[in-house]
Every structure is written in C-alpha cells, then in structure tokens.
Design an enzyme around this catalytic site. Structure first.
Site, mmCIF file in Angstrom:
data_model
loop_
_atom_site.group_PDB
_atom_site.id
_atom_site.type_symbol
_atom_site.label_atom_id
_atom_site.label_comp_id
_atom_site.label_asym_id
_atom_site.label_seq_id
_atom_site.Cartn_x
_atom_site.Cartn_y
_atom_site.Cartn_z
ATOM 1 N N GLU A 16 6.584 5.019 5.903
ATOM 2 C CA GLU A 16 7.271 4.036 6.751
ATOM 3 C C GLU A 16 6.512 2.722 6.617
ATOM 4 O O GLU A 16 5.305 2.673 6.862
ATOM 5 C CB GLU A 16 7.303 4.504 8.208
ATOM 6 C CG GLU A 16 8.278 5.654 8.444
ATOM 7 C CD GLU A 16 9.717 5.363 8.007
ATOM 8 O OE1 GLU A 16 10.124 4.185 8.022
ATOM 9 O OE2 GLU A 16 10.406 6.314 7.615
ATOM 10 N N VAL A 71 0.859 -1.207 0.000
ATOM 11 C CA VAL A 71 0.000 0.000 0.000
ATOM 12 C C VAL A 71 0.888 1.248 0.000
ATOM 13 O O VAL A 71 0.643 2.206 -0.746
ATOM 14 C CB VAL A 71 -0.942 0.004 1.225
ATOM 15 C CG1 VAL A 71 -1.739 1.297 1.276
ATOM 16 C CG2 VAL A 71 -1.888 -1.186 1.187
ATOM 17 N N CYS A 73 5.977 -2.789 14.030
ATOM 18 C CA CYS A 73 6.794 -2.793 12.810
ATOM 19 C C CYS A 73 8.238 -3.127 13.147
ATOM 20 O O CYS A 73 8.992 -3.559 12.287
ATOM 21 C CB CYS A 73 6.695 -1.452 12.109
ATOM 22 S SG CYS A 73 7.063 -0.095 13.204
HETATM 23 P P1 NAD Z 1 -2.158 -1.271 5.707
HETATM 24 O O1 NAD Z 1 -1.101 -0.974 4.682
HETATM 25 O O2 NAD Z 1 -3.140 -2.321 5.413
HETATM 26 O O3 NAD Z 1 -2.997 0.049 5.990
HETATM 27 C C1 NAD Z 1 -2.374 1.247 6.369
HETATM 28 C C2 NAD Z 1 -3.308 2.397 6.045
HETATM 29 O O4 NAD Z 1 -3.423 2.564 4.640
HETATM 30 C C3 NAD Z 1 -4.728 2.208 6.565
HETATM 31 O O5 NAD Z 1 -5.198 3.434 7.074
HETATM 32 C C4 NAD Z 1 -5.467 1.790 5.320
HETATM 33 O O6 NAD Z 1 -6.855 2.041 5.385
HETATM 34 C C5 NAD Z 1 -4.804 2.656 4.287
HETATM 35 N N1 NAD Z 1 -4.948 2.246 2.892
HETATM 36 C C6 NAD Z 1 -5.253 0.996 2.415
HETATM 37 N N2 NAD Z 1 -5.274 1.015 1.043
HETATM 38 C C7 NAD Z 1 -4.967 2.277 0.667
HETATM 39 C C8 NAD Z 1 -4.818 2.922 -0.589
HETATM 40 N N3 NAD Z 1 -4.977 2.259 -1.743
HETATM 41 N N4 NAD Z 1 -4.491 4.235 -0.617
HETATM 42 C C9 NAD Z 1 -4.290 4.916 0.543
HETATM 43 N N5 NAD Z 1 -4.432 4.363 1.765
HETATM 44 C C10 NAD Z 1 -4.762 3.051 1.823
HETATM 45 O O7 NAD Z 1 -1.378 -1.551 7.078
HETATM 46 P P2 NAD Z 1 -2.005 -1.978 8.482
HETATM 47 O O8 NAD Z 1 -2.440 -3.403 8.390
HETATM 48 O O9 NAD Z 1 -2.977 -0.969 8.968
HETATM 49 O O10 NAD Z 1 -0.718 -1.886 9.433
HETATM 50 C C11 NAD Z 1 0.249 -2.882 9.548
HETATM 51 C C12 NAD Z 1 1.474 -2.557 8.695
HETATM 52 O O11 NAD Z 1 2.006 -1.300 9.092
HETATM 53 C C13 NAD Z 1 2.606 -3.548 8.883
HETATM 54 O O12 NAD Z 1 3.173 -3.824 7.628
HETATM 55 C C14 NAD Z 1 3.612 -2.782 9.745
HETATM 56 O O13 NAD Z 1 4.949 -3.186 9.617
HETATM 57 C C15 NAD Z 1 3.419 -1.402 9.242
HETATM 58 N N6 NAD Z 1 3.899 -0.419 10.235
HETATM 59 C C16 NAD Z 1 5.056 0.254 9.952
HETATM 60 C C17 NAD Z 1 5.558 1.163 10.875
HETATM 61 C C18 NAD Z 1 6.824 1.920 10.593
HETATM 62 O O14 NAD Z 1 7.013 2.983 11.174
HETATM 63 N N7 NAD Z 1 7.680 1.449 9.719
HETATM 64 C C19 NAD Z 1 4.871 1.402 12.074
HETATM 65 C C20 NAD Z 1 3.693 0.686 12.312
HETATM 66 C C21 NAD Z 1 3.212 -0.214 11.385
#
Ligand code: NAD
Length: 455
Positions: free
Chosen positions: A228, A210, A262
C-alpha cells in the site's frame, strides 16, 4: 567501524531524542526470521483457542496502557493527542477483531465430481510474515498487518520505520507472545531488504518508490506480496453540497496530523458555482486549524521539501490562498496551506508531498472533475461532497480511487473493511477485514477418497 544507530527524535522538540538503538544489520534479520520459522509450528499447533486468547490479551494490554501509548505516539511522531488516543483505541479494536478470526471457518467442503469421498479446501499460513511499516500510524499499521498474520498461524517479523522505532518496540513488549512469534526488528533500508529476501509472505506500507522495489524483490523470489503506497487524494465539491460542512471536512483532511495520512486530501476540485463559496469557507477553516489538529511534520527534511515545493509553485505562478509560511517556533511546523493556479505539471499538483498542503482546482462540471481526480496513478482515497444521491453514485462508479467517501473527509478508515488504493497506489490483495486473513493464508485442496473400495 562504529556501529550505526537508529535514532528517532520528537518532531515538536527536535532536541528530544526518543530512542537510539544499534542497527542490527542484514545478518540479524536472517537470524530473526530463522528463529521465527522455528517458533511458528508451535504457534500454529497451539490451536485456535490459544491464538484467540493471546490476541485478546494484546487488546487488553493496549487498552490498559492507552495513555502511555498515546503519549509515546505524540512524542515520537508528533501526532496530535486526540488522534493519538484514537489510534490507540483503534489498535486495541483491531487486535480484538482478529482475536475472533482463529475460530472462523478455514475452508469449505465440496462434493466430488464422481463417486464417494470428500473434497475440502483449507487455508493454511505461509510460515513467517515479513512486515514493513511506515511511521505515520506507528501502532495501527503494524497491528493491522500483524494481527491477521498471527491469527491464522504465521509468525511475524516486523520492521518498523526508524522514525517510529520506540512505538513498535513497546507494542512487541506489551504483546507478550511466545518467544520469536512476534519479533520487532528495528532498522532501515538494509534490514527491510533483508527481510523481503528471507520471509514467506511480505506486506509493505510506505512510499511508492520503495514499495515498487519491495514488490519487485518479493516477486522475483516468488513470495506473495502486498504493498500500500502513497496517495494523491482529491475532494470533489459539487455546487449543491453543504459548503460549510464540506469545508470543515476538507480542512481536516488537509491539515489533520499535518497532512501525513496516506488518505489526506491534497487536491480540492470545486465544480462550477461551488468554487467561490468553497474557497472562502476553506480559507477560513484552514486559518482556524490549531495544534490540536495540525502538529509538526516528521522531520527537517520533510519541512524543507514542503516549503521548497510551495516556493517553487509560487515561482511558477501559483497563488497562496491560505498559510504558506513557516511558523517562528521550535519544532518542524508548517502552516496549513492552500494554493490555487498551480500549473498542471508542477510536482505539487502531481506528486504526494505528505504535508498540510493542498491545491485548489476549478472544474466546469462533474465530468471534468472526475477526469481531473482520475488523472493520477496514486489513486487511494477520494471524497465527494454533494446532496444528490445520483451524483454520489455516478462519482462512485467513475472514480478510480480505492476508497470513495461521500460527505466525509478523504481521510478515515474502517478497519473491518478491505482497505487499499487503485492503479499505482496499491499492489496485491487488500489489507484489513477478511481480505487480510485471505492474504496471509494459501488455499489447499484436499481430496479424501475411500481407501478400501466403496463406502
Ligand atoms: P518509506 O517508503 O520511506 O518507508 C517505509 C518503510 O520501508 C520503512 O520501514 C523503511 O525503513 C522501509 N524501507 C526503506 N527502504 C527500503 C528498502 N529498500 N527495502 C525494504 N524496506 C525499505 O515511507 P515512510 O516515510 O515511512 O511513510 C510515508 C509513506 O507511506 C507515504 O508515502 C504514505 O502515503 C505512505 N503510507 C501509505 C499508506 C497506505 O495504506 N496506502 C498508509 C500509511 C502511509
């Protein structure tokens, strides 16, 4: 056509519906961004004192509602209670830290190259910041994006993950900022994509796939974007390490909050003679993990993905050292699991699964351990366990990760320092600390020359 609703359920008790709201749709996103754009000028013009006071009041409000907020985090995303309280405390601390930022210098004064006058740099906000957050830190991540963006004078529209909708809505309510300065707009992919299409600066945290799409869309529009993404984090254990301490740290990094950070450890690399004692100590430490450390995973799909990956790895020759079963109980629980002999190309050794599962590897020496640790594009956080300063420094030089933690779990973040991954785990500027204030502003160079001849 019936309206689509966004729902979030309690992962420990899937019959408990935490919140249901109607999906606003793309048009509502554009309208919210328009209102935010109209409100931003007054927010900036109110001045440093007003913005500082407003952010300080949010810190106070978060602290005053700490137990209520922690209980909501526990209920909505299944975070163990002590960690939920810790997240709330950190959320308040982040608002308080950025409450000082409006008073910080916003540029520098330089001499002109020739003749009288002044040259100034000045950092200014972009306008409306569009923030897209995951569910796993439902207050802290929205806060570490929104607080710096607001401190420097942007308005904010935040789209939380559907699974964390109630937490985000409560945060906006408690924030009590002037209308349209801080809007939380629930939604999913449609709303997220619409936000990226309409704001002036984008900050995304979430999964790699995403995030890459978000970066492409923002770049296409020419707006600044940071992302991130997921991590495949390693722990390197040297033979001279305090093995019991290392096992405790690593077990916490594997199983804490069911591995849904993460920065969680999913690969453990034991060097030389560390292998046998570490394996034994880690199996023991994981067996001792209870609900106070490892809650449920976020939903049924996550649990199926995790248990499917373990079965497929075992089918491919992996050995289960700890856990590996699905507990007989309500809620989306998975046992903290450690596997060895996972084939190098198996997805469990190559991709982020976001659960309390890790793979144990053996490395002959530090070189091989560093090579193994670096053999991934998802390089967020790596821990190194050793008593040797030389080894710690050598590893810190050679590891590709964005965060390197010596004698500490790979999970754990200090909010006043830059935070982010290396290689494919991160795009754009760092989050948190001063780096975030830089990200949400653009520098202008102002030349002030005498108007009527020589000064
Ligand atoms: P996700 O990618 O499914 O969703 C993240 C966000 O993106 C949500 O708000 C979702 O609704 C939105 N989204 C989904 N499709 C989209 C699109 N096409 N356009 C724009 N926005 C869209 O992730 P998740 O399941 O909510 O979170 C878990 C993931 O987050 C894991 O991969 C984890 O490693 C990562 N994470 C990274 C960090 C970091 O700082 N590196 C911190 C926390 C979590």
């Amino acid at each position: 056509m019936p309206a689509v609703t966004i729902t979030s359920y309690n992962p420990a008790d899937p019959d408990d519906l935490v919140v249901a709201v109607e999906e606003p749709g793309a048009e509502a996103v554009r309208a919210a961004v328009g209102r935010a754009r109209a409100a931003q000028g007054d927010w900036l013009a109110a001045g440093a004192g007003a913005r500082s006071a407003a952010l300080g009041r949010i810190a106070d409000a978060v602290e005053a509602h700490a137990h209520e907020l922690a209980a909501l985090i526990v209920r909505e995303v299944g975070k163990p209670s002590a960690e939920a309280l810790g997240e709330v405390a950190r959320t308040a601390a982040i608002w308080r830290y950025y409450a000082q930022a409006p008073y910080a210098p916003s540029g520098a004064v330089h001499e002109t190259a020739a003749g009288p006058g002044l040259l100034l740099t000045r950092r200014r906000p972009y306008g409306v910041a569009g923030l897209i957050a995951p569910w796993n830190f439902p207050l802290a991540i929205p806060t570490w994006k929104a607080a710096p963006a607001l401190a420097v004078g942007n308005a904010v529209v935040l789209k939380p993950a559907p699974e964390a909708t109630a937490c985000a809505l409560r945060l906006a309510e408690l924030a009590g900022l002037p209308e349209d300065v801080f809007t939380v707009l629930p939604g999913g992919a449609e709303e997220g994509a619409a936000l990226v299409e309409s704001v002036d600066v984008v900050s995304f945290t979430g999964s790699t796939g995403v995030g890459r799409a978000v970066v492409r869309a923002a770049t296409e529009r020419g707006v600044p974007v940071q992302a991130e993404l997921g991590g495949l984090n390693a722990a390197l254990v040297l033979p001279d390490a305090d093995i019991a301490q290392a096992a405790g740290h690593i077990a916490a990094a594997i199983a804490g909050y069911a591995g849904q950070k993460c920065t969680a450890t999913s690969r453990v690399i034991a060097v030389g003679a560390a292998y046998e004692p570490l394996r034994e100590a880690l199996v023991k430490a994981l067996a001792a993990v209870d609900d106070a450390v490892c809650g449920p995973v976020i939903n049924a799909a996550a649990r199926e993905r995790l248990t499917g990956a373990v079965s497929s790895a075992v089918g491919a020759g992996a050995v289960v050292l700890a856990g590996g079963r699905v507990p007989e109980r309500a809620g989306w629980y998975v046992e903290p699991t450690l596997l060895a002999e996972v084939p190098a190309e198996h997805p469990l050794a190559r991709e982020e699964f976001f659960g309390p599962i890790a793979v144990l590897h053996a490395a002959a020496d530090l070189d091989e351990a560093v090579a193994l640790a670096n053999d991934t594009p998802h390089s967020l956080s790596t821990s190194v366990h050793t008593r040797s300063l030389d080894v710690a420094l050598a590893a810190a030089d050679r590891l590709d990760a964005g965060m390197i933690r010596v004698n500490a779990p790979s999970s754990g973040v200090d909010f006043h320092l830059p935070f982010g991954g290396a290689k494919g785990a991160s795009h754009g500027e760092r989050e948190q600390g001063q780096a975030a204030l830089d990200f949400y502003t653009v520098s202008r160079t102002v030349s002030v020359l005498p108007g009527g001849g020589a000064l």
